[in-house]
Design a protein around this motif. Sequence first.
Motif, PDB file in Angstrom:
ATOM      1  N   UNK A  93     -15.738-109.317 -33.460  1.00 49.23           N
ATOM      2  CA  UNK A  93     -15.763-109.160 -34.917  1.00 49.23           C
ATOM      3  C   UNK A  93     -16.571-107.952 -35.375  1.00 49.23           C
ATOM      4  N   UNK A  94     -17.672-107.649 -34.697  1.00 53.15           N
ATOM      5  CA  UNK A  94     -18.508-106.509 -35.080  1.00 53.15           C
ATOM      6  C   UNK A  94     -18.440-105.380 -34.046  1.00 53.15           C
ATOM      7  N   UNK A  95     -17.477-105.472 -33.124  1.00 51.59           N
ATOM      8  CA  UNK A  95     -17.264-104.385 -32.178  1.00 51.59           C
ATOM      9  C   UNK A  95     -18.098-104.415 -30.921  1.00 51.59           C
ATOM     10  N   UNK A  96     -18.835-105.506 -30.680  1.00 55.27           N
ATOM     11  CA  UNK A  96     -19.711-105.558 -29.506  1.00 55.27           C
ATOM     12  C   UNK A  96     -18.937-105.733 -28.198  1.00 55.27           C
ATOM     13  N   UNK A  97     -17.769-106.356 -28.254  1.00 47.92           N
ATOM     14  CA  UNK A  97     -17.059-106.753 -27.037  1.00 47.92           C
ATOM     15  C   UNK A  97     -16.764-105.575 -26.107  1.00 47.92           C
ATOM     16  N   UNK A  98     -16.269-104.479 -26.642  1.00 45.69           N
ATOM     17  CA  UNK A  98     -15.918-103.336 -25.799  1.00 45.69           C
ATOM     18  C   UNK A  98     -17.134-102.794 -25.061  1.00 45.69           C
ATOM     19  N   UNK A  99     -18.249-102.669 -25.764  1.00 40.19           N
ATOM     20  CA  UNK A  99     -19.456-102.153 -25.129  1.00 40.19           C
ATOM     21  C   UNK A  99     -19.990-103.113 -24.071  1.00 40.19           C
ATOM     22  N   UNK A 100     -19.929-104.412 -24.359  1.00 41.79           N
ATOM     23  CA  UNK A 100     -20.374-105.397 -23.376  1.00 41.79           C
ATOM     24  C   UNK A 100     -19.498-105.356 -22.136  1.00 41.79           C
ATOM     25  N   UNK A 101     -18.181-105.232 -22.325  1.00 46.30           N
ATOM     26  CA  UNK A 101     -17.264-105.181 -21.185  1.00 46.30           C
ATOM     27  C   UNK A 101     -17.497-103.924 -20.344  1.00 46.30           C
ATOM     28  N   UNK A 102     -17.655-102.795 -21.011  1.00 48.78           N
ATOM     29  CA  UNK A 102     -17.911-101.551 -20.284  1.00 48.78           C
ATOM     30  C   UNK A 102     -19.243-101.614 -19.535  1.00 48.78           C
ATOM     31  N   UNK A 103     -20.238-102.212 -20.161  1.00 52.15           N
ATOM     32  CA  UNK A 103     -21.558-102.353 -19.541  1.00 52.15           C
ATOM     33  C   UNK A 103     -21.462-103.221 -18.288  1.00 52.15           C
ATOM     34  N   UNK A 104     -20.828-104.400 -18.421  1.00 50.02           N
ATOM     35  CA  UNK A 104     -20.718-105.295 -17.271  1.00 50.02           C
ATOM     36  C   UNK A 104     -19.904-104.661 -16.150  1.00 50.02           C
ATOM     37  N   UNK A 105     -18.799-104.015 -16.506  1.00 50.13           N
ATOM     38  CA  UNK A 105     -17.981-103.376 -15.476  1.00 50.13           C
ATOM     39  C   UNK A 105     -18.775-102.302 -14.738  1.00 50.13           C
ATOM     40  N   UNK A 106     -19.577-101.537 -15.468  1.00 54.22           N
ATOM     41  CA  UNK A 106     -20.394-100.508 -14.837  1.00 54.22           C
ATOM     42  C   UNK A 106     -21.406-101.116 -13.876  1.00 54.22           C
ATOM     43  N   UNK A 107     -21.977-102.254 -14.246  1.00 53.55           N
ATOM     44  CA  UNK A 107     -22.955-102.915 -13.382  1.00 53.55           C
ATOM     45  C   UNK A 107     -22.303-103.429 -12.100  1.00 53.55           C
ATOM     46  N   UNK A 108     -21.044-103.779 -12.172  1.00 53.29           N
ATOM     47  CA  UNK A 108     -20.346-104.297 -10.998  1.00 53.29           C
ATOM     48  C   UNK A 108     -19.734-103.198 -10.136  1.00 53.29           C
ATOM     49  N   UNK A 109     -19.671-101.992 -10.676  1.00 56.43           N
ATOM     50  CA  UNK A 109     -19.083-100.878  -9.932  1.00 56.43           C
ATOM     51  C   UNK A 109     -20.052 -99.716  -9.756  1.00 56.43           C
ATOM     52  N   UNK A 110     -21.300 -99.921 -10.190  1.00 50.63           N
ATOM     53  CA  UNK A 110     -22.349 -98.896 -10.067  1.00 50.63           C
ATOM     54  C   UNK A 110     -21.995 -97.610 -10.798  1.00 50.63           C
ATOM     55  N   UNK A 111     -21.355 -97.764 -11.960  1.00 58.41           N
ATOM     56  CA  UNK A 111     -21.059 -96.617 -12.805  1.00 58.41           C
ATOM     57  C   UNK A 111     -22.024 -96.602 -13.987  1.00 58.41           C
ATOM     58  N   UNK A 112     -22.208 -95.471 -14.675  1.00 56.28           N
ATOM     59  CA  UNK A 112     -23.074 -95.434 -15.857  1.00 56.28           C
ATOM     60  C   UNK A 112     -22.522 -96.341 -16.953  1.00 56.28           C
ATOM     61  N   UNK A 113     -23.390 -97.109 -17.586  1.00 56.72           N
ATOM     62  CA  UNK A 113     -22.969 -98.007 -18.655  1.00 56.72           C
ATOM     63  C   UNK A 113     -22.846 -97.256 -19.973  1.00 56.72           C
ATOM     64  N   UNK A 114     -22.021 -97.797 -20.895  1.00 56.22           N
ATOM     65  CA  UNK A 114     -21.939 -97.238 -22.232  1.00 56.22           C
ATOM     66  C   UNK A 114     -23.286 -97.423 -22.923  1.00 56.22           C
ATOM     67  N   UNK A 115     -23.881 -96.368 -23.469  1.00 58.78           N
ATOM     68  CA  UNK A 115     -25.205 -96.492 -24.067  1.00 58.78           C
ATOM     69  C   UNK A 115     -25.204 -97.411 -25.282  1.00 58.78           C
ATOM     70  N   UNK A 116     -26.239 -98.249 -25.365  1.00 62.43           N
ATOM     71  CA  UNK A 116     -26.309 -99.240 -26.438  1.00 62.43           C
ATOM     72  C   UNK A 116     -26.379 -98.581 -27.799  1.00 62.43           C
ATOM     73  N   UNK A 117     -27.016 -97.409 -27.893  1.00 61.46           N
ATOM     74  CA  UNK A 117     -27.207 -96.810 -29.219  1.00 61.46           C
ATOM     75  C   UNK A 117     -25.907 -96.326 -29.822  1.00 61.46           C
ATOM     76  N   UNK A 118     -24.834 -96.258 -29.026  1.00 57.12           N
ATOM     77  CA  UNK A 118     -23.547 -95.808 -29.556  1.00 57.12           C
ATOM     78  C   UNK A 118     -22.752 -96.928 -30.196  1.00 57.12           C
ATOM     79  N   UNK A 119     -23.334 -98.116 -30.307  1.00 52.74           N
ATOM     80  CA  UNK A 119     -22.599 -99.267 -30.826  1.00 52.74           C
ATOM     81  C   UNK A 119     -22.641 -99.366 -32.332  1.00 52.74           C
ATOM     82  N   UNK A 120     -22.972 -98.294 -33.001  1.00 55.06           N
ATOM     83  CA  UNK A 120     -23.068 -98.331 -34.465  1.00 55.06           C
ATOM     84  C   UNK A 120     -21.711 -98.548 -35.085  1.00 55.06           C
TER      85      UNK A 120
END
Length: 249
Positions: free
Chosen positions: A222-249
């Motif tokens: 609803x507020x757009x958090x899902x995409x950032x959370x998914x990218x973050x989790x995927x990065x943690x599972x694949x050792x890639x850089x996560x989407x920065x939290x400050x870009x979630x505005x």
Amino acid sequence: MHTHYIGTAGWSISSAAASHFPSAGSHLQRYARALSCVEINSSFYRPHQPATYARWADGVPDHFRFSVKLPRSITHERRLRDGAAELDRFTGEVLQLGTKLGCVLVQLPPSLQFDTAVAAAFFSALRQRFSGMLACEARHPSWFEEGATGLLTLQRITRVQADPPAGQPGPHVPTTEVAYLRLHGSPTIYYSDYPPAYLASLAACLREPAQAGSWCIFDNTAAGAALFNALDLQARLTDLPAAPAHSRA
């Protein structure tokens, strides 16, 4: 090696998240080049043409998978009874996804109590039409008792692990070796952004040896958090850089 499918409910890309996805192609094509799966919830409300599913399948990479939600006419209106015609129509549509159909999601209404005969007949009928992964998100306490656990285990139906849980009186009890998580947002359902510490803990759990594989769907859209959370989790599972939290505005 574990197989993890990480995605969101729907493939809309917000302007805030756009820079984390390729710029060319449809929303689905861009989404599918950054994340590994998506949950189609619109099928719960209305049918889609077989050609639509075929087009979606053609537009994504070979490794990408769809989870498709069973129509409410079966789960909420017929309450799992006498739904053969609806099951025929639904499976005739979604099977056009071919090998990219990874899961069928059965979400039950909170008021639907577990009935052994009804549940066994329904899941048998669904199994006759689709041999792949089935996941069940039940929300009445009776679906977490021993009888329901036994039936889901016997029928190879993955019990959804939801956050926040609905109807579940105790710890999550899995029914297959593959997990299906639906993260709706907590404490505010559909809105709350999961913090990095939560996602780090989740990634560690998904790496556990007992975990044969997992689907993790973020429904806090609803507020757009899902995409950032998914990218973050995927990065943690694949050792890639996560989407920065400050870009979630």
